[in-house]
Every structure is written in C-alpha cells, then in structure tokens.
Design an enzyme around this catalytic site. Structure first.
Site, PDB file in Angstrom:
ATOM      1  N   PRO A   1      -3.642  12.076 -11.216  1.00 53.39           N
ATOM      2  CA  PRO A   1      -3.983  12.360  -9.817  1.00 53.39           C
ATOM      3  C   PRO A   1      -4.610  11.138  -9.130  1.00 53.39           C
ATOM      4  CG  PRO A   1      -4.706  14.142 -11.239  1.00 53.39           C
ATOM      5  CD  PRO A   1      -4.207  13.056 -12.148  1.00 53.39           C
ATOM      6  N   GLY A   2      -5.317  10.317  -9.903  1.00 56.82           N
ATOM      7  CA  GLY A   2      -5.997   9.160  -9.318  1.00 56.82           C
ATOM      8  C   GLY A   2      -5.173   7.886  -9.304  1.00 56.82           C
TER       9      GLY A   2
ATOM     10  N   GLU B   1       9.325   6.778 -10.417  1.00 55.46           N
ATOM     11  CA  GLU B   1       9.677   5.688 -11.329  1.00 55.46           C
ATOM     12  C   GLU B   1       9.567   4.332 -10.652  1.00 55.46           C
ATOM     13  OE1 GLU B   1      12.540   6.073 -14.416  1.00 55.46           O
ATOM     14  OE2 GLU B   1      12.638   8.245 -14.100  1.00 55.46           O
ATOM     15  N   GLY B   2       8.554   4.202  -9.843  1.00 55.69           N
ATOM     16  CA  GLY B   2       8.315   2.942  -9.142  1.00 55.69           C
ATOM     17  C   GLY B   2       8.705   3.079  -7.690  1.00 55.69           C
TER      18      GLY B   2
END
Lengths: 411, 283
Positions: free
Chosen positions: A156-157, A391-392
């Site tokens: 989440p962070g 994925e980026g």
C-alpha cells in the site's frame, strides 16, 4: 505444501467446428516467423477465438475466474511456456510465449494476464533463481493449469518505489516469520502459491530485500477484499496480509538480500508479457473497428470509405505494428541471452500506450455503439487502461529507457 | 481384444487443396484466406474470383489449410492410437510444397509421420478424386495400411468421391459418412449418417472410412506436440514413383460466376402468377 509429483496430463481441449472458426484474417507477419512459432500462434489464436472470445464479456460482467479455460490452457502447455519439459512445461522460447499471450489476450484480456502472471512473475523467478528442489516443488504443479501462482511485490505504501518495501521477514530458529501487507496482487484469490518480497534488514534499504515462497492458503496469510476494478475483471486483485506468517528457511528464493535484483529481473521479462497482453487488446479493438467500418453506412456508403475513419485505422494499425515489432525484438534479444532491459521497457511502453490509444479510437469509430456493452469496444477500453500502470508504470519505463540511453552515451 | 498386433497403420489422408470462401470484398493487400467450414454463411475476407481465362478460380496468394473433415479424420486416427488399438498414424497429402505445413499440423495433433506426394503446377490444377484415389491406393499397398480414414469431402470442390474410389480400387469395404466408428474384434462397426437417419454397418479390415461432421471434435495442437512435430519425418514421394499417372480424364470447358440475382416481381393474384410463369416458359 504443493506435492511434487507429476500428474498425468489432462486430455487436451477439443473444439467444435462452427462458422466462427478462424474467422479473423491471419496477420501477414505469419509468413516471417519460424514455422514452429506460426503453428503455436495459430493454435493459441484458434483457442482464443473459439473458447475465450465468446465468454469474455460474461466473465467480465461476473468477475469470474476462468478456471476451466485455465486448465485447458495448462493442458496445451500455455501456462508454462518457457519451463523445460523435464519440469512439465512446454520448453519453448520467450518469443513463443509473447505470441501466445497476445493471441489469448485478443480473445480475453483477463485470461491473458492470468497466463502472463503465472508464466513470467511466478514461474519466471523460480526457474531462474530456485534450487532444484524448489523447482520440483514450486514449478511442476503449476504447469498444468490446475494451480496458478502470483507475485507479491507492491505494498500500500510503495508501488514504483519497490526498494522501500516495509514487509518484514525475521528469522526465528528454523523459520522465517513474515509480517506486512502486499497490495494489488493479481491472481491472489485463485492462487496456490506466491513469491513474496520482504525486507530482512531495513537499514540496507533495497539491498536488504529478499524473496520468499509461500504456499496458499497458509496460516498467517490472509487475503483482502477483491478489488472492484475498471477492467480485467475476470482476474482477481487484492491485498495479501501477512501476520506472523511462518515458513521454513528453505523457502527463501535465491540469496539473502537478493530480493530486489530478483524482482527487477523478473519484471524485465514480465513487462514483455504485459506488452503482449496490450497488443492483444489493441488488436481486438482494431478488429472490431475495421469490421464496423465495413458494415456501418453513413452518408450513403460504408464509413470505411471516409478518410477520417481511414486515417484513424491507419494510425491504429501503425501503433500496434510498431509496438509488436519492439516486443518481438525484445523477446528475441532475451532468448539470445543478450541485454534486453531497454528494449523491454520500450516494448511495454509502446504497447500499453498503443492499447489505450487504439481502444480509445475504436470507441470513436463505433460511435454510440462503442459506448454500450453490446459491442466489445468498451471492454477493450477498460481492459487497456491498466497496461500503462502495472508491471512498471509508463513513467518508470521512461526512466528505465532514459537511464539506459544515458549509460550508452556515458563519457 | 487388442488390435495393436494386427493393425499396423492408420493412414489419414488429408485434403489440402484450396479453400474458397464466400464473403465480402476485402481491401487487404495480403489476401490470406482462413479455413472455410461447412457452413456457407460465415464471415470471411476473400471474394472468390474466377480467373480471366475462365478455367478455374484464382488460388495464387490464397492460404491453404486443412480441410475440416480431414481434421476430424486425423483426430479419429489419433484417438485410435491413444486407445492403443492401432500402432501408427501416417498423415498423407498430395500437392505442392505448401501442403507440408498442413501435414505438420497433423503431426502436431499427434500423427507419427507424414508422406508428401508431390504434385505441382499444371498437374496440380487438374488433380481430381480419381488421380488422388489411385495415389492413395498405391500408397496403401506400399505401406501395408490396415485402415484409411479420410474426410468425407473436400470443401473446395465438394466431390465426395475420393474415399469411395479408393476403396473400389483396393477392393476394400467402405464406411462412408461415419458419425461413429468402433473397432470390435476383427471388424469395424461404422454408424453412417444417411438421408433416412443412421445406418450401422460392420465391415472387415482393411477398410476405408470417410469422416462426417459429428464423428468427433478435433483437438487443439498442444505446445509440446508442436515441438515434437518438428522432429517427426515427412517423406517425399512422386506419383510416378508409385506408378500413378496423374493425367486428368476431364477437361474443364469453362468456369463462371453464378449469375447475378435478378430482382423479383410482385404479383396480385394467383392467376397473375400462373400467367407470369407461362410467359417465362416455366409452366
């Protein structure tokens, strides 16, 4: 823990002959790929058009995991394309895998991502960094479609900021104890195992991250609520919550502190799978637009006669073709064991932006019909959007490309 | 009772002549044709064009693929092998170099080896059921096949003759339009789809069977099988090697497109209708 025995393969899926068989025009590049790749592309295309395309809309509506289709794809060898035959896979190369994912995503984008995550993000790192024992235990049962795996890196962070992992792994005797929360994990509600990244030493920052193999379900591992997403709804996405999750020491993947490197290398390859998925979505959107352009008449003729529509179709086709060649090139570089990080980032960036562009224009070509669920254009639009994020993100891809360019020009 | 000791080969003969389709005009530069199926109203992308010299239809640049009924035939042969009722499945096709792709598809489905009977150019244009049957009969004798399974007809010429002629040339019994076939002891039970319904016959081996639509549902080629197909052998043979003369006994006089559909005429009464029919010389 998953058993290590090889199950007898389930019988390959069959298909019925109906008017819809092989309805789409084969793409001209078929002539340039090696015969093996052409054949496997054709078989994936047949399967996608016959078995996935007709149910894709309903799967999306019901948010339903296509378990039956995943098993059939497993029987065909598609769930473990690169895994060697000795471990139960198809033993083919990465180019073949990208072709497979593209064709399947053309039928159903959710199925495409399920296949991609299992192949690239779960089996990929274990194949590359696992011990022989780990491969037998964690790869072989996941080649048949009976079980799928997932990849737990984001939290989440932190998403793009993968080095700031806050999930902890502490050694207690002969066990690792994992605690923390992972977010946005594709396949997790349907998975039987996961590769989890946790930090064994926060002070070492990204060099303190290690990778672990955790079976699912497992005491100490629980799943958050299924996210209600805009697209790819047949694939489940949720948080993985680890609270005093204990696993044997032997479940560490690779060396201690190697986790970040494993994650980055895995994502390098994974992004080609996503590029392929984006290509499939874009191609499906183009199929639907070109077909509509033939049929819909306005101002006394099919709208395909209008230059405005023709220019759109040309731009759409160009975007897809360019991205496709980038993807194939990156896959071939990887198969030749050459550096491919920059090319993979370019491929994923080009393909995902092509997917959003093409699906956006597809709705425009279809007009009102593009906005309703009767036609698949709206689903392609919704499915395409995530490809620029997971994925980026596109921003990260640009950083990867820029860093590589600058290195090339280093004085 | 196992047949594996007696039934050596099941030869699956594939028709890979052109596939034509009835469809909408296509603007593409690459007229690649997808597999036609038995239902005519499908959506395909090539318009059939009669050659300017009216001797046939244009097949240049048109992709050829396995006849759907032949796919069913290959599937049936592979099923027999999986049940260990036959030892070897051989896929055969007659035609130019491109048919090797189709044979490889059969190998990827599970056939053991292939035979490509090379017929090209003018010979290929005039190749018909009689010559193909002669080739198959000669091969069957050479390979000592026990069972020949073909598709019931090719969807480009719809001849529905090759199976029957092959059986006659070999003097073998035939089970055509099979929707079910079972090996029972030393006989083959075939359920045939005929106009009146279903007919069940028992024939001795060696025999010829032609596959109908409901015989089975062909499998998808799995990736491992596609890989294995690469290593399987396809032998090259010429008709002359088999002592077969492929010269055609038929001469095509002309090939025309169907006449353009004329507009109809609406009439008010039955008398008007009869009057119009008489005028047109139909009654």
């Amino acid at each position: 823990t998953p058993s290590s025995c090889l199950r007898p393969p389930s019988p390959p899926p069959t298909r019925a002959l109906t008017p819809r068989t092989r309805e789409l025009p084969p793409l001209p590049q078929l002539a340039e790929l090696p015969e093996l790749h052409q054949m496997m592309r054709q078989t994936c295309r047949d399967y996608a058009q016959k078995e996935l395309a007709p149910i894709a809309a309903q799967l999306d509506k019901d948010h339903k995991f296509p378990a039956k289709q995943v098993k059939e794809l497993g029987a065909m060898g598609v769930m473990a394309v690169e895994v060697p035959e000795s471990l139960g896979g198809a033993g083919m190369d990465y180019l073949a895998y990208c072709l497979a994912v593209e064709e399947l995503s053309r039928g159903c984008a959710s199925t495409g991502v399920i296949v991609s995550v299992n192949n690239s993000l779960y089996l990929g790192p274990i194949l590359k960094f696992g011990t022989e024992e780990q491969k037998k235990q964690w790869i072989t049962p996941f080649t048949t479609g009976e079980r799928v795996g997932c990849f737990a890196l984001s939290e989440p962070g932190n998403g793009s900021d993968a080095g700031a992992a806050s999930t902890l792994a502490q050694q207690e005797g002969d066990e690792w104890v994992l605690s923390g929360t992972k977010a946005w994990i594709t396949n997790c509600w349907d998975a039987s195992a996961t590769v989890v990244f946790a930090t064994t030493d926060k002070s070492l920052k990204h060099k303190g991250i290690s990778a672990f193999l955790v079976p699912m379900p497992h005491p100490g591992l629980s799943l958050g609520k299924k996210e209600d997403k805009l697209g790819i709804r047949a694939s489940s996405t949720a948080n993985i919550i680890l609270e005093d999750c204990r696993i044997p020491l032997g479940n560490m993947l690779g060396e201690r502190g190697m986790g970040f490197k494993i994650a980055m290398q895995t994502l390098d390859s994974g992004r080609l799978g996503i590029a392929a998925q984006a290509l499939g979505i874009a191609q499906a959107a183009l199929d639907c637009s070109a077909d509509y352009a033939h049929k819909r008449t306005a101002f006394g003729a099919p709208i395909g006669k209008l230059q405005a529509i023709q220019f759109k179709l040309a731009d759409m086709a160009l975007a897809i073709e360019s991205a496709r060649l980038l993807t194939w090139r990156a896959a071939m570089l990887r198969d030749a064991k050459k550096p491919f990080t920059k090319e993979a980032a370019m491929a994923k960036l080009a393909a995902s932006e092509a997917a959003t562009f093409v699906s956006h224009q597809a709705i425009q070509v279809l007009g009102g019909m593009g906005y309703v669920t009767d036609m698949p254009a709206e689903r392609h639009y919704r499915d395409a959007r995530i490809t620029e994020i997971y994925e980026g993100t596109s921003e990260i891809q640009r950083l990867v490309i820029a860093n590589n360019i600058l290195k090339e020009y280093q004085q | 009772m196992h047949r594996s000791s007696e039934v050596k080969h099941v030869a699956s003969y594939l028709n890979t002549r052109g596939c034509e389709c009835f469809g909408q005009p296509c603007e593409s530069h690459c007229p690649v044709l997808t597999d036609r199926t038995i239902h005519v109203q499908l959506k395909t992308f090539i318009k059939i064009r009669v050659k300017p010299d009216r001797t046939g239809v244009v097949t240049d640049g048109v992709k050829h693929s396995m006849n759907p009924f032949c796919e069913i035939a290959v599937e049936e042969a592979i099923k027999l092998k999986e049940k260990k009722l036959v030892k070897e499945v051989v896929a055969v096709s007659c035609g130019p170099q491109q048919v090797q792709e189709t044979i490889r598809t059969a190998l990827a489905m599970g056939a053991d080896r292939g035979i490509h009977v090379e017929v090209s150019g003018k010979d290929y244009e005039t190749l018909g059921p009689l010559q193909v049957s002669k080739i198959f009969a000669a091969l069957a004798k050479k390979e000592q096949a026990d069972l020949i399974i073909l598709g019931k007809q090719a969807i480009d010429d719809d001849c529905n003759q090759t199976g029957q002629i092959t059986a006659a040339l070999l003097d073998w019994p035939q089970g055509t339009f099979a929707s079910e076939m079972t090996l029972e002891a030393d006989k083959l039970k075939v359920v045939r789809e005929v106009d009146g319904g279903l007919e069940t016959i028992k024939i001795n081996l060696p025999a010829v069977v032609t596959a109908d639509l409901r015989l089975n549902t062909p499998r998808y080629a799995t990736l491992p099988n596609i890989m294995k197909a690469k290593k399987k052998k396809i032998a090259n043979v010429k008709p002359a090697d088999l002592g077969v003369d492929v010269c055609s006994r038929l001469e095509v006089l002309k090939v025309d497109e169907p006449p353009q559909r004329q507009a109809g005429v609406k009439v008010e009464t039955v008398d008007d209708l009869v009057g119009k029919l008489k005028e047109a010389g139909r009654v």
